[in-house]
Design a protein around this motif. Sequence first.
Motif, PDB file in Angstrom:
ATOM      1  N   GLU A   9      21.086 -20.405   8.051  1.00 46.69           N
ATOM      2  CA  GLU A   9      22.332 -20.292   7.263  1.00 46.69           C
ATOM      3  C   GLU A   9      22.825 -18.929   7.575  1.00 46.69           C
ATOM      4  N   LEU A  11      26.538 -16.363   7.109  1.00 48.72           N
ATOM      5  CA  LEU A  11      27.999 -16.163   6.557  1.00 48.72           C
ATOM      6  C   LEU A  11      28.897 -15.136   7.733  1.00 48.72           C
ATOM      7  N   GLU A  52      29.278 -20.675   6.486  1.00 49.82           N
ATOM      8  CA  GLU A  52      30.329 -20.084   5.797  1.00 49.82           C
ATOM      9  C   GLU A  52      31.265 -18.975   6.305  1.00 49.82           C
ATOM     10  N   ARG A  54      34.036 -16.383   5.875  1.00 41.62           N
ATOM     11  CA  ARG A  54      34.855 -15.891   4.596  1.00 41.62           C
ATOM     12  C   ARG A  54      36.026 -14.735   5.433  1.00 41.62           C
TER      13      ARG A  54
END
Length: 148
Positions: A9, A11, A52, A54
């Motif tokens: 995972e 970010l 993800e 951002r």
Amino acid sequence: MALDMNIDELLVIGDFDLLISQVQGEWATKNEKILSYVNLAQRLCKKFRKIEFRHTPRAQKEFADALATIASIIQHLESSRIDPLRISLKEEHAHFCHVEAEPDGKSWYNDIKMYLEKREYLEGITNRQKKTIRRMANGFFLNKEILY
């Protein structure tokens, strides 16, 4: 590096909204110079269970820069797991935070402020202490009564 560490995972924080949108496939990539990089990034994204993106506006990118600096100095020796970094953002600027007074009742910056105001030192301090005050004073400036 994240793949080498078996991270599943991720970010990704970036300040270039166009590039983020291109990697996510939301916008087409017209610039031939970066097309191969976008394609590579898209292939790498598929190797994560969750990724993800951002966007951080350039005006607020100090946070992203700080994270990048932290990431570059932390060594992860033979570790396949990194504990999450807990970050809390303050509601107000640091200069609003309470600073305790020193035992003599004066603020911690009193010597620096006095040196910047009058180019004087407290009585009875050593040459080494004077040198330290001069060195520390280089990181501050005085505007009327306010020390920055």
